[in-house]
Every structure is written in C-alpha cells, then in structure tokens.
Design a protein around this motif. Structure first.
Motif, mmCIF file in Angstrom:
data_model
loop_
_atom_site.group_PDB
_atom_site.id
_atom_site.type_symbol
_atom_site.label_atom_id
_atom_site.label_comp_id
_atom_site.label_asym_id
_atom_site.label_seq_id
_atom_site.Cartn_x
_atom_site.Cartn_y
_atom_site.Cartn_z
ATOM 1 N N UNK A 69 0.825 -1.228 -0.094
ATOM 2 C CA UNK A 69 -0.030 -0.097 -0.012
ATOM 3 C C UNK A 69 0.831 1.245 -0.018
ATOM 4 N N UNK A 70 1.945 1.293 0.837
ATOM 5 C CA UNK A 70 3.008 2.300 0.880
ATOM 6 C C UNK A 70 3.501 2.607 -0.647
ATOM 7 N N UNK B 257 3.917 11.097 2.810
ATOM 8 C CA UNK B 257 4.082 11.078 4.158
ATOM 9 C C UNK B 257 3.213 9.668 4.657
ATOM 10 N N UNK B 258 2.120 9.420 4.226
ATOM 11 C CA UNK B 258 1.541 8.118 4.910
ATOM 12 C C UNK B 258 2.229 6.960 4.487
ATOM 13 N N UNK B 259 2.916 7.041 3.217
ATOM 14 C CA UNK B 259 3.901 5.863 2.748
ATOM 15 C C UNK B 259 4.828 5.632 3.550
ATOM 16 N N UNK C 52 3.628 4.011 6.927
ATOM 17 C CA UNK C 52 3.185 2.500 6.734
ATOM 18 C C UNK C 52 4.557 1.726 6.508
ATOM 19 N N UNK C 53 5.610 2.144 5.874
ATOM 20 C CA UNK C 53 6.878 1.441 5.952
ATOM 21 C C UNK C 53 7.585 1.390 7.243
ATOM 22 N N UNK C 54 7.254 2.259 8.079
ATOM 23 C CA UNK C 54 7.900 2.156 9.479
ATOM 24 C C UNK C 54 7.018 1.239 10.133
#
Length: 537
Positions: free
Chosen positions: A312-313, A358-360, A363-365
């Motif tokens: 999704x990211x 920013x949301x990507x 999510x990765x974090x």
C-alpha cells in the motif's frame, strides 16, 4: 517475369481510377510482433499481425462489438452448450476449403503448442469438455463450466488450417493427439512462412525480425478486398524517428507518436491524427509469495512485498496524475481499477488511489522498514507507450519514500519469457480487455491457477486470496449479466485492496498519418492495415 509484369500493369490500371489503390501501405510500428505464429503469445502486436493473415470465428470492431466472421451465427442453450454455424465457401490461402475440422484442429493445437510463451489461448480451450463437428459447417462446443463470454473469447483465437500437419480423422481427443500423426506446428514454421496459411485478407510475404514484415493481398479472401496490394510493417520503437519518418514521407501511418509532438503536425494539412481511449491498464505486478524474491534486498532478509502495508505504501508513493500529465502528455487517464469506469463489471465511483508520500513512509515504518529496502523494477522498453520512462518515474517516487529502487529495462523479446518464468520481483504489465468487461483482467492475472489453466494463467507474482478466488470463479461461470456484473465489481475491490497489482493509468492509442488517408483508431489498440482506407474524394 510474366507475374511481375502483370502485377505492374495491374497497379498502373488501378492507379488510373483510384489514386491510392494497389499501392504499398507503409506502417511504422511502436512495438514489433515477436512471431507470426498466432498462438505463440497472446500479445497485442502479435494479435494485430495475426488478424491480417488469419480469421477467428468471431470478430470485434473498433469499439470491440462482436460481429460474425468465420462463424456466421452462434447460440447458447442457456447452459454449457454452444452451437456455431460456419461460413460457407471460405478457402485458406493455399486453396483448401475451410471446415469445422480446421476449428477442431486449432483448438487442439492451443493445448499441444510446445513453443508458446506462457499458456496463451489455452485458458480458453482448457474449459472445453467436448468439441463436435457433426458436419463441415457446424461446430458444437460443450464447456466444462458455463462460459458466458465464449464468443468474445473466441474472437481472439485465430483459426489454422489442418492441412499444415499430417493427420488422420480430426477429433477433439487431446490425449490421442486429436488425430494428428505428424509433428505439431512450431513457431519457426510460421515465421518462415511455411505454416502461415490463413483465411484473412492478407498473406505473409516475408518476416525479417527487426527489419520488416511484408504482407500481400490474399486473392482467395472471402470478404471485400482491401485497397492495399502490399503492406509493409516496419518496427520503429523510438517515437522520435517514427514521427520524423512520417514527416519525411518514409511512412504512411505511424502508431503512438509522442503526444507532445502532435503539435508539429496539428496545423500541417499534409497530416492527420486520431487519439482513441483504450481499455489497456498499465500496472505493476508484485512478487507477494516468495520469502526471498530475486530483486529485493532488505536488512531482515525477508521479502517486504509480502506485507500489505509495504504494498500500500508503494501505491501511495506514486503520483499518477503527474505521470499522466508529464510522461503521457495527457494521452492517458489515471487508473483506480483495472478497467475504465463505465465498462461492464467496473465500480461506478472507484475510490481514488491517493498520492500521499507521508502516509507511505508511515506505513513502511509500521512494517519495520523505516530505513527502506532495495528493489529493482523490471520493465520493457519497447512494448507500452513510454514504458521505461514510466518505470523510471515510479522508481523515483519509491526512492523518495525510502525504497531504493532501480530499473532494469529490456526488450520485450527478453522480458516476457523471463516474466513467465517468474524471474522478477516487480514487473510492469499492460493488459487490454479482449472481452470488453472486467473479467478479462480478473480471470487472467490474480486468480490462483486452476488445473485446467483457464484461470490465473499470468499469476506470476503468486498472489492468493481465497475470497477473491471464490468470487471470480462464480463470476466467470454466471450467465446472468446483472449478477455477473456485481460479482466482478466485488472481485475487483478485493484485488485492489491487496495492492499486489498496482494500477497506474489507462493508455490512449494515438495514430498519425498522411492526410489522404482515413484511419480508424481502435479501443484494443490494434494497428491494422484494414483500419486504413484511402480518403474519399
């Protein structure tokens, strides 16, 4: 010598009445067909070439509406049985009459094709429980599961002549080679012209890979004769030289000039152009199954693509609007599902796939990849419009959110066999709906492959969703249109939510040409000499 003189005299005579008839039509192709064999690879350039030489039982027009071709009519019994009445008086280019035996042989060949790429066309015939030919002009197909789109699917399946092989009585008995007693046809026999025997408007004159494909008018064609005595299909994979060749008079028609360059011919009375929206979705397929993927490197040694948050990211990192505007020059539409809105089986108001770096990163974090990982995107550089540039842009977007992405671009002749062997981690794809409804993509790419190979034939990333499999299996066997429409919408939502196939945009087909011609743009993006006519005086 006599033949040459006769042809020359005929050309002069025709030119005296119609200025452009009997001339050679020169077409510059953006992507070269990889074979003359019509069953070698279910690929748009190959399918377009095949339509010149071979016919199918059913044809599709420029808007993908069905019309009779080698089959004059067809009907379904409301269940699994289809009856096709074949056109009478049709002959192959070698003079042999066309009969139901040739269709049975063709179906068998799709299942006995040792030189094919992937399972091209076997996804259709793999659903046939029985094929009967009660007389030369009748064909009866009984499918294992109900197939509401059989005429649509058969419109993409070119018919061969059984005369190209040694055989006894032909029957649909694959275990016994269907009556074929000699070797099955291979791709080389079509490429050298020996087996390129069809009922289409043209015959193969020569096929020189990387140079030119020459076609000549088929004098035994059952339909109306085409205006061009000879057609030369010339591969010119770079958009700049294609347009330059048109301006210089080297080509009569070119496909897919760069949209940004159309200004050079827009006000020039010597040329015209047409832009036609297509059903082709350009997307990226992710390896979501293997614990170690060949072109992914992460600190934990795992395959991050197995994590939904990572996938999704990746989608959130991509600015689709910018790709359409800057790379596609506006000749495309952002894709938020796998078929353009408004077509059968699509969501009426799909949720926009947002651009949110920013949301990507967030999510990765959350997925444990705050420092990112390394990834290679594999792509063609000569198949889809701006394919390598699109992939470069996606790689840059991914890099901006911490995924260190590189690009490996290659010619499609190398790319497609490697993709079929599942050698990639993230692979570009471009799928045009051959049936005009959402089932085309959803039955080919995301399903868990079934034993008959009618579903999931191109699921190279190992995607598996049991709920999706259940819905799509019901959808493709549902004859009730309203119910099938709802099932396809549900199936599409399930795939989109998993981000194993990340859609980017829908291409538009672009054709530029000399002003004395009329060119019909096609939704399937096929470049056909039959779509080019002399402009009426």
């Amino acid at each position: 010598m006599r033949t040459s003189l006769f042809r020359a005299a005929l050309a002069v005579a025709c030119l005296s009445t119609t200025a452009v008839s009997a001339q050679t039509l020169r077409i510059a192709l953006a992507s070269e067909p990889t074979a003359v064999d019509p069953h070698y690879h279910d690929l748009t350039p190959n399918n377009a070439l095949a339509q010149h030489i071979f016919d199918s039982l059913v044809s599709q027009d420029a808007q993908q509406k069905l019309h009779p071709s080698l089959a004059a009519s067809w009907e379904n019994d409301g269940k699994n049985r289809w009856t096709f009445k074949l056109r009478d008086g049709v002959k192959f280019s070698n003079g042999k009459p066309f009969t139901s035996e040739d269709v049975v042989f063709t179906f068998c060949r799709t299942l006995k094709n040792e030189t094919k790429v992937s399972d091209s066309f076997a996804d259709v015939t793999g659903n046939f429980a029985a094929v009967e030919a009660p007389d030369p002009q009748t064909l009866v197909i009984t499918t294992t599961n109900p197939e509401p789109l059989l005429p649509n699917l058969l419109s993409a399946l070119p018919i061969l002549s059984a005369s190209i092989v040694e055989h006894g009585p032909i029957s649909y008995d694959v275990a016994k080679s269907c009556g074929v007693t000699g070797p099955w046809p291979t791709v080389s026999g079509f490429n050298d012209g020996t087996l390129a025997i069809g009922t289409g408007p043209y015959k193969l004159k020569s096929y020189v890979r990387g140079s030119a494909i020459e076609l000549e008018r088929n004098p035994t064609y059952w339909g109306k004769a085409e205006p061009w005595a000879t057609v030369r299909l010339l591969p010119v994979t770079n958009a700049g030289p294609r347009l330059a060749g048109l301006l210089a008079g080297d080509y009569d028609v070119i496909e897919n000039p760069a949209a940004r360059d159309l200004g050079r011919i827009k006000d020039d009375k010597r040329f015209g152009h047409v832009i036609t929206p297509s059903t082709r979705v350009v997307y990226f397929q992710l390896d979501v199954a293997r614990d170690q993927s060949p072109f992914v490197k992460s600190e934990d040694g795992k395959n991050p693509l197995k994590d939904l948050r990572v996938r999704k990211a990746m989608s959130l990192a991509i600015d689709r609007d910018a790709i359409v505007k800057r790379i596609m020059d506006g000749a495309a539409e952002p894709a938020y599902q796998y078929l353009p809105t408004g077509m059968f089986g699509t969501q009426a108001k799909p949720e926009k796939l947002a651009y949110d770096p920013a949301q990507a990163k967030k999510l990765l974090a959350e997925a444990g990849y705050a420092k990112g990982f390394q990834l290679t995107l594999s792509t063609t550089n000569d198949r889809y419009i701006n394919d390598s540039q699109i992939t470069q842009a996606v790689a840059q977007y991914l890099t901006q959110v911490g995924i260190k992405a590189e690009v490996d671009a290659m010619t499609r002749a190398i790319y497609f066999p490697r993709r079929a062997k599942k050698e990639f981690s993230v692979a570009i794809g471009g799928w045009g709906s051959g049936t005009g409804e959402a089932a085309s993509f959803l039955r080919q790419w995301p399903p868990t492959p079934n034993e008959a190979k009618t579903l999931g034939g191109s699921n190279y990333g190992g995607y598996k969703n049991d709920q999706f499999d259940k819905v799509i299996r019901e959808a493709v066997t549902t004859l009730d249109d309203a119910k099938r429409d709802q099932l396809l919408q549900e199936a599409g939502k399930l795939v989109l939510a998993d981000y194993a196939f990340i859609p980017i945009h829908f291409e538009s087909g672009i054709w530029a040409f000399k002003s004395e011609l009329d060119v019909t743009g096609r939704a399937d993006q096929y470049m056909l000499a039959m779509s080019v006519k002399p402009k009426a005086k």
